[in-house]
Design an enzyme around this catalytic site. Sequence first.
Site, PDB file in Angstrom:
ATOM      1  N   GLY A   3       0.789  -1.228   0.000  1.00 34.43           N
ATOM      2  CA  GLY A   3       0.000   0.000   0.000  1.00 34.43           C
ATOM      3  C   GLY A   3       0.817   1.271   0.000  1.00 34.43           C
ATOM      4  O   GLY A   3       2.011   1.285  -0.341  1.00 34.43           O
TER       5      GLY A   3
ATOM      6  N   LYS B 230      10.739   7.552   5.857  1.00 35.30           N
ATOM      7  CA  LYS B 230      11.677   7.333   6.965  1.00 35.30           C
ATOM      8  C   LYS B 230      13.084   7.039   6.443  1.00 35.30           C
ATOM      9  O   LYS B 230      14.083   7.401   7.079  1.00 35.30           O
ATOM     10  CB  LYS B 230      11.190   6.204   7.877  1.00 35.30           C
ATOM     11  CG  LYS B 230      10.371   6.708   9.046  1.00 35.30           C
ATOM     12  CD  LYS B 230       8.940   7.060   8.712  1.00 35.30           C
ATOM     13  CE  LYS B 230       8.570   8.484   8.648  1.00 35.30           C
ATOM     14  NZ  LYS B 230       7.178   8.741   8.291  1.00 35.30           N
TER      15      LYS B 230
ATOM     16  N   HIS C 138      18.325   3.814  33.811  1.00 34.78           N
ATOM     17  CA  HIS C 138      19.116   5.056  33.763  1.00 34.78           C
ATOM     18  C   HIS C 138      20.424   4.776  33.028  1.00 34.78           C
ATOM     19  O   HIS C 138      21.046   3.747  33.279  1.00 34.78           O
ATOM     20  CB  HIS C 138      19.422   5.529  35.179  1.00 34.78           C
ATOM     21  CG  HIS C 138      20.353   6.717  35.197  1.00 34.78           C
ATOM     22  ND1 HIS C 138      19.920   7.983  34.901  1.00 34.78           N
ATOM     23  CD2 HIS C 138      21.691   6.810  35.449  1.00 34.78           C
ATOM     24  CE1 HIS C 138      20.940   8.816  34.982  1.00 34.78           C
ATOM     25  NE2 HIS C 138      22.035   8.125  35.306  1.00 34.78           N
TER      26      HIS C 138
HETATM   27  P1  FAD Z   1      -3.135   2.172   1.927  1.00 34.86           P
HETATM   28  O1  FAD Z   1      -1.812   1.948   2.539  1.00 34.86           O
HETATM   29  O2  FAD Z   1      -3.370   3.435   1.200  1.00 34.86           O
HETATM   30  O3  FAD Z   1      -3.375   0.935   0.960  1.00 34.86           O
HETATM   31  C1  FAD Z   1      -4.506   0.835   0.167  1.00 34.86           C
HETATM   32  C2  FAD Z   1      -4.160   0.023  -1.040  1.00 34.86           C
HETATM   33  O4  FAD Z   1      -5.372  -0.262  -1.736  1.00 34.86           O
HETATM   34  C3  FAD Z   1      -3.261   0.740  -2.042  1.00 34.86           C
HETATM   35  O5  FAD Z   1      -2.112  -0.031  -2.313  1.00 34.86           O
HETATM   36  C4  FAD Z   1      -4.120   0.906  -3.294  1.00 34.86           C
HETATM   37  O6  FAD Z   1      -3.367   0.742  -4.486  1.00 34.86           O
HETATM   38  C5  FAD Z   1      -5.118  -0.221  -3.136  1.00 34.86           C
HETATM   39  N1  FAD Z   1      -6.406   0.023  -3.800  1.00 34.86           N
HETATM   40  C6  FAD Z   1      -7.169   1.149  -3.745  1.00 34.86           C
HETATM   41  N2  FAD Z   1      -8.305   0.971  -4.447  1.00 34.86           N
HETATM   42  C7  FAD Z   1      -8.256  -0.297  -4.964  1.00 34.86           C
HETATM   43  C8  FAD Z   1      -9.144  -1.076  -5.755  1.00 34.86           C
HETATM   44  N3  FAD Z   1     -10.329  -0.604  -6.149  1.00 34.86           N
HETATM   45  N4  FAD Z   1      -8.753  -2.328  -6.083  1.00 34.86           N
HETATM   46  C9  FAD Z   1      -7.558  -2.842  -5.681  1.00 34.86           C
HETATM   47  N5  FAD Z   1      -6.695  -2.139  -4.915  1.00 34.86           N
HETATM   48  C10 FAD Z   1      -7.048  -0.895  -4.555  1.00 34.86           C
HETATM   49  N6  FAD Z   1       1.434   6.516   8.767  1.00 34.86           N
HETATM   50  C11 FAD Z   1       2.069   6.154   9.899  1.00 34.86           C
HETATM   51  O7  FAD Z   1       1.444   5.552  10.775  1.00 34.86           O
HETATM   52  N7  FAD Z   1       3.393   6.416  10.083  1.00 34.86           N
HETATM   53  C12 FAD Z   1       4.117   7.071   9.165  1.00 34.86           C
HETATM   54  O8  FAD Z   1       5.317   7.291   9.367  1.00 34.86           O
HETATM   55  C13 FAD Z   1       3.481   7.491   7.977  1.00 34.86           C
HETATM   56  N8  FAD Z   1       4.176   8.146   7.024  1.00 34.86           N
HETATM   57  C14 FAD Z   1       3.543   8.504   5.867  1.00 34.86           C
HETATM   58  C15 FAD Z   1       4.264   9.208   4.921  1.00 34.86           C
HETATM   59  C16 FAD Z   1       3.665   9.596   3.739  1.00 34.86           C
HETATM   60  C17 FAD Z   1       4.471  10.359   2.711  1.00 34.86           C
HETATM   61  C18 FAD Z   1       2.306   9.248   3.493  1.00 34.86           C
HETATM   62  C19 FAD Z   1       1.650   9.626   2.202  1.00 34.86           C
HETATM   63  C20 FAD Z   1       1.575   8.556   4.434  1.00 34.86           C
HETATM   64  C21 FAD Z   1       2.172   8.188   5.644  1.00 34.86           C
HETATM   65  N9  FAD Z   1       1.486   7.518   6.644  1.00 34.86           N
HETATM   66  C22 FAD Z   1       2.113   7.169   7.808  1.00 34.86           C
HETATM   67  C23 FAD Z   1       0.069   7.150   6.478  1.00 34.86           C
HETATM   68  C24 FAD Z   1      -0.056   5.659   6.090  1.00 34.86           C
HETATM   69  O9  FAD Z   1       0.666   5.442   4.903  1.00 34.86           O
HETATM   70  C25 FAD Z   1      -1.506   5.281   5.921  1.00 34.86           C
HETATM   71  O10 FAD Z   1      -2.240   5.623   7.072  1.00 34.86           O
HETATM   72  C26 FAD Z   1      -1.652   3.787   5.674  1.00 34.86           C
HETATM   73  O11 FAD Z   1      -0.928   3.384   4.544  1.00 34.86           O
HETATM   74  C27 FAD Z   1      -3.110   3.410   5.510  1.00 34.86           C
HETATM   75  O12 FAD Z   1      -3.219   2.045   5.268  1.00 34.86           O
HETATM   76  P2  FAD Z   1      -4.448   1.442   4.441  1.00 34.86           P
HETATM   77  O13 FAD Z   1      -4.219  -0.024   4.400  1.00 34.86           O
HETATM   78  O14 FAD Z   1      -5.723   1.941   4.967  1.00 34.86           O
HETATM   79  O15 FAD Z   1      -4.321   2.067   2.991  1.00 34.86           O
HETATM   80  P1  NAD Z   2      -2.267  16.870   7.611  1.00 38.97           P
HETATM   81  O1  NAD Z   2      -3.725  16.812   7.789  1.00 38.97           O
HETATM   82  O2  NAD Z   2      -1.374  16.298   8.631  1.00 38.97           O
HETATM   83  O3  NAD Z   2      -1.807  18.394   7.430  1.00 38.97           O
HETATM   84  C1  NAD Z   2      -2.324  19.201   6.428  1.00 38.97           C
HETATM   85  C2  NAD Z   2      -2.091  20.650   6.812  1.00 38.97           C
HETATM   86  O4  NAD Z   2      -2.408  21.451   5.709  1.00 38.97           O
HETATM   87  C3  NAD Z   2      -2.941  21.107   7.981  1.00 38.97           C
HETATM   88  O5  NAD Z   2      -2.133  21.756   8.923  1.00 38.97           O
HETATM   89  C4  NAD Z   2      -3.943  22.068   7.326  1.00 38.97           C
HETATM   90  O6  NAD Z   2      -4.356  23.096   8.185  1.00 38.97           O
HETATM   91  C5  NAD Z   2      -3.115  22.586   6.172  1.00 38.97           C
HETATM   92  N1  NAD Z   2      -3.897  23.105   5.039  1.00 38.97           N
HETATM   93  C6  NAD Z   2      -5.035  22.596   4.529  1.00 38.97           C
HETATM   94  N2  NAD Z   2      -5.414  23.335   3.457  1.00 38.97           N
HETATM   95  C7  NAD Z   2      -4.481  24.307   3.293  1.00 38.97           C
HETATM   96  C8  NAD Z   2      -4.283  25.345   2.362  1.00 38.97           C
HETATM   97  N3  NAD Z   2      -5.156  25.545   1.371  1.00 38.97           N
HETATM   98  N4  NAD Z   2      -3.213  26.149   2.477  1.00 38.97           N
HETATM   99  C9  NAD Z   2      -2.322  25.960   3.484  1.00 38.97           C
HETATM  100  N5  NAD Z   2      -2.445  24.963   4.406  1.00 38.97           N
HETATM  101  C10 NAD Z   2      -3.500  24.140   4.297  1.00 38.97           C
HETATM  102  O7  NAD Z   2      -2.014  16.224   6.173  1.00 38.97           O
HETATM  103  P2  NAD Z   2      -0.685  15.703   5.479  1.00 38.97           P
HETATM  104  O8  NAD Z   2       0.513  16.293   6.104  1.00 38.97           O
HETATM  105  O9  NAD Z   2      -0.913  15.892   4.021  1.00 38.97           O
HETATM  106  O10 NAD Z   2      -0.708  14.171   5.816  1.00 38.97           O
HETATM  107  C11 NAD Z   2      -1.819  13.353   5.374  1.00 38.97           C
HETATM  108  C12 NAD Z   2      -2.051  12.186   6.273  1.00 38.97           C
HETATM  109  O11 NAD Z   2      -0.972  11.273   6.202  1.00 38.97           O
HETATM  110  C13 NAD Z   2      -2.203  12.641   7.705  1.00 38.97           C
HETATM  111  O12 NAD Z   2      -3.478  12.277   8.140  1.00 38.97           O
HETATM  112  C14 NAD Z   2      -1.180  11.899   8.464  1.00 38.97           C
HETATM  113  O13 NAD Z   2      -1.725  11.262   9.587  1.00 38.97           O
HETATM  114  C15 NAD Z   2      -0.647  10.830   7.515  1.00 38.97           C
HETATM  115  N6  NAD Z   2       0.820  10.826   7.684  1.00 38.97           N
HETATM  116  C16 NAD Z   2       1.320  10.365   8.858  1.00 38.97           C
HETATM  117  C17 NAD Z   2       2.670  10.398   9.091  1.00 38.97           C
HETATM  118  C18 NAD Z   2       3.192   9.904  10.394  1.00 38.97           C
HETATM  119  O14 NAD Z   2       2.481   9.233  11.098  1.00 38.97           O
HETATM  120  N7  NAD Z   2       4.432  10.214  10.746  1.00 38.97           N
HETATM  121  C19 NAD Z   2       3.542  10.897   8.131  1.00 38.97           C
HETATM  122  C20 NAD Z   2       2.993  11.374   6.956  1.00 38.97           C
HETATM  123  C21 NAD Z   2       1.624  11.318   6.733  1.00 38.97           C
END
Ligand code: FAD
Ligand code: NAD
Length: 465
Positions: free
Chosen positions: A42, A53, A444
């Site tokens: 995903g 990371k 510690h």
């Molecule tokens: P996804 O991981 O989005 O997986 C869904 C999958 O379903 C995808 O592979 C997609 O291709 C597939 N799919 C969609 N529709 C269909 C369909 N119709 N048929 C077949 N396949 C389909 N979260 C953290 O907890 N820690 C982090 O450090 C963190 N870092 C992140 C950094 C970035 C840059 C981003 C973008 C996100 C990050 N997240 C992090 C958020 C995390 O990636 C998501 O919360 C997590 O992947 C959600 O898992 P999921 O299984 O719900 O969906």
């Molecule tokens: P986010 O919701 O964390 O932050 C989006 C930010 O954009 C908010 O502060 C919001 O106020 C601001 N914003 C919204 N519209 C705007 C605009 N028009 N102009 C300026 N600012 C605006 O969303 P994200 O950073 O895109 O991350 C998406 C999701 O992915 C989050 O829900 C997060 O939990 C997940 N994620 C998690 C991790 C992690 O767990 N370390 C890392 C990356 C992503």
Amino acid sequence: MAEFDYDVLVIGAGPGGYVAAIRAAQLGLKVACAESRETLGGTCLNVGCIPSKAMLHASEYFDAAANGAMADMGIDVAPKLNLPKMHDQRLDAVGGLTKGIEFLFKKNKVDWKKGRASFVDANTVTVGDATVTAKNIVIATGSSVTPLPGIDVDNDKGVVVDSTGALELGKVPKHMVVIGGGVIGLELGSVWRRLGAEVTCVEFLDQILPGMDEDVRKESNKIFTKQGITFKLGTKVTGCSVRGKTASLTMEPSAGGEEEVMKADCVLVSIGRRPNTDGLGLENIGLGVNQRGQIETDHSFCTKVPSVWAVGDVIPGPMLAHKAEDEGIAVAENIAGQIGIVNHDVIPSVVYTMPEIAGVGLTEAQAKERGAIKTSKFPMMANSRAKTNHEPDGFVKVIADAETDRVLGVWAIASVAGTMIAEACIAMEFGATSEDIAYTCHAHPTHAEATKEAAMGVRGKPIHM
Ligand code: FAD
Ligand code: NAD
């Protein structure tokens, strides 16, 4: 002949879907998982948690060498960036882990159906050209980047990018503008700032990191500012035009006011993510979405269609991989007739910057709304290990019920806050009081002692303050 091809078909192989599929198979069910991406894992493994990371870890080393942190410890180095190699190690991490899921699918006899799935009826989906039937279908389709109207992302060009494009930039931008001061903006903004870019973060609200404790939001802003990120808070981007390799962004105060133009050679759009339900054929099973585009479920993760379940980013709650995973386990257990529960009050969130920012439970403002509280903050500056390691920034904050002393929330900014927060999760899951944490022996010298001292402070008795 069996009535259905499978007991369980999971749609989506992210942390929600692949974990649900594996757990269901472990429980003796016949399972398939449909995935439209070329690889399993995903968003998280392919373009999210893991590659971000990998870049954060590598750029942290570069920054430590470049900004004098290593020299402070007696290690004189003059780092030279090899960006292609840094990208290679990111791709290695992704490749290794996605292949690992493939191995786990084989080991647990989960059939991988390659292609996009769409509902025909409540027990039938098409996956590409094939039709698959299942007694239970779990929607785990995750989420995608929320677009900003009027701004076209083109990851190939590398000028206006989303998080996927920002992970893959072929050169360090001179000036990167990050739209959105949330988790992605701060993590990926930090990566490129460390590698030499000037970074400006434009945030609509009057503070970064919405949803986190107010003290944490303010202190993080100070720390990132000290690290060289410039914040434009209370500002909205109203448009963007690209000429060659330069973007011109127009912006104005969120409440309205004078327009300003800012130029950048890279713009990262990171204003949130939205659930993936397009093309899923939900209309064919009479399943709608809520106002935020999410699929609603009950506590067992069953939708209003009895054979259809949903987990992860596509349902309400924080969009986090560990939340999706826990829901994946719970949904499989519920399908198998067991009782699968997720305590949504105890889901930690972590920002993997340096220092890390982590929290679980209620913020101070949320806790105050529910009744009288006591809070205590212990600075990392007074923690012997953090001080010795030249990591003075941050604090641990414990929020407890004033009457029962039960811990309601813990927030931390510390180099290893993401690891430290697990202790707070266990404590809260077991209904601990601040006194329970305060009287638990902590090794510690460790950063975790700051959590103990913050807990001691709730009753006014920290030692090292
Ligand atoms: P996804 O991981 O989005 O997986 C869904 C999958 O379903 C995808 O592979 C997609 O291709 C597939 N799919 C969609 N529709 C269909 C369909 N119709 N048929 C077949 N396949 C389909 N979260 C953290 O907890 N820690 C982090 O450090 C963190 N870092 C992140 C950094 C970035 C840059 C981003 C973008 C996100 C990050 N997240 C992090 C958020 C995390 O990636 C998501 O919360 C997590 O992947 C959600 O898992 P999921 O299984 O719900 O969906
Ligand atoms: P986010 O919701 O964390 O932050 C989006 C930010 O954009 C908010 O502060 C919001 O106020 C601001 N914003 C919204 N519209 C705007 C605009 N028009 N102009 C300026 N600012 C605006 O969303 P994200 O950073 O895109 O991350 C998406 C999701 O992915 C989050 O829900 C997060 O939990 C997940 N994620 C998690 C991790 C992690 O767990 N370390 C890392 C990356 C992503």
